[in-house]
Design a protein around this motif. Sequence first.
Motif, PDB file in Angstrom:
ATOM      1  N   VAL A  90       0.837  -1.198   0.000  1.00 36.41           N
ATOM      2  CA  VAL A  90       0.000   0.000   0.000  1.00 36.41           C
ATOM      3  C   VAL A  90       0.873   1.250   0.000  1.00 36.41           C
ATOM      4  N   ASN A  91       1.978   1.227   0.737  1.00 31.42           N
ATOM      5  CA  ASN A  91       2.891   2.370   0.757  1.00 31.42           C
ATOM      6  C   ASN A  91       3.482   2.616  -0.629  1.00 31.42           C
ATOM      7  N   LEU A  93       2.162   1.681  -3.517  1.00 32.10           N
ATOM      8  CA  LEU A  93       1.075   2.134  -4.387  1.00 32.10           C
ATOM      9  C   LEU A  93       0.715   3.590  -4.121  1.00 32.10           C
ATOM     10  N   THR A  94       0.703   3.977  -2.863  1.00 30.84           N
ATOM     11  CA  THR A  94       0.414   5.371  -2.509  1.00 30.84           C
ATOM     12  C   THR A  94       1.471   6.291  -3.100  1.00 30.84           C
ATOM     13  N   ALA A 126      -7.964   7.934  -5.280  1.00 29.10           N
ATOM     14  CA  ALA A 126      -7.401   6.628  -4.932  1.00 29.10           C
ATOM     15  C   ALA A 126      -6.395   6.759  -3.800  1.00 29.10           C
ATOM     16  N   THR A 129      -8.183   7.351  -0.559  1.00 28.11           N
ATOM     17  CA  THR A 129      -8.916   6.163  -0.150  1.00 28.11           C
ATOM     18  C   THR A 129      -7.976   5.118   0.439  1.00 28.11           C
ATOM     19  N   PHE A 130      -6.815   4.929  -0.181  1.00 26.20           N
ATOM     20  CA  PHE A 130      -5.793   4.045   0.402  1.00 26.20           C
ATOM     21  C   PHE A 130      -5.412   4.537   1.796  1.00 26.20           C
ATOM     22  N   SER A 131      -5.182   5.826   1.901  1.00 22.47           N
ATOM     23  CA  SER A 131      -4.804   6.412   3.176  1.00 22.47           C
ATOM     24  C   SER A 131      -5.889   6.187   4.227  1.00 22.47           C
ATOM     25  N   GLN A 133      -8.029   3.765   4.367  1.00 25.03           N
ATOM     26  CA  GLN A 133      -8.023   2.366   4.782  1.00 25.03           C
ATOM     27  C   GLN A 133      -6.862   2.078   5.739  1.00 25.03           C
ATOM     28  N   LEU A 134      -5.686   2.653   5.457  1.00 23.86           N
ATOM     29  CA  LEU A 134      -4.550   2.467   6.364  1.00 23.86           C
ATOM     30  C   LEU A 134      -4.860   3.009   7.751  1.00 23.86           C
TER      31      LEU A 134
END
Length: 183
Positions: A90-91, A93-94, A126, A129-131, A133-134
């Motif tokens: 995730v990191n 991808l972010t 995006a 949204t990732f952030s 979720q983290l």
Amino acid sequence: MSIRNERPVSAEQINAALSALGAEPVTDQEAGSEGSQEGDRLRLLGNLLAKTELEITTATRLSEEGEIEDVLDTMLGWADQLGPDPGLAVNVLTNRLQRTAMQVSDSDAEEPPPGREASFAAAMTALYTFSAQLHADRGDIEGTRRALGGAEEALIDVMQGMHDLRAAIGDTAEEDEGSAGQP
């Protein structure tokens, strides 16, 4: 999140990788003729990333049937390198989304065209949204709320940019409603 390599690669190692790929590294011109210094490390990593992305793009053109396997092979190689750490994935991808948003918004125009603005906002949606979720995974309710707020604002910007692009080509909702039922 964990980074397995405790010692980051040096500018010299990155330069060697670029040379092995046949890419002429671009470094800070003020560095002089001493070659790559450690201060050039991030820029050199960007050069290496660009060279790698260009190589992948050339090798994975999705113009014919079956080429999706090439993309999947690339993803498998990426996963092999990354390992089973979902936080690290995730990191990464972010970070990629941040770079993508910056590249999409890079324009010489004073105000970027609406399609570019919408694309920038989509990447930011995006990213937020990732952030979110983290933050949620860590039990950080306030951080989740802030990130969701950013995602919602960016999503509104996506919709606005799409509308503006439709308006720019004369394809607005009002015109569509007026011509409803007409051949």
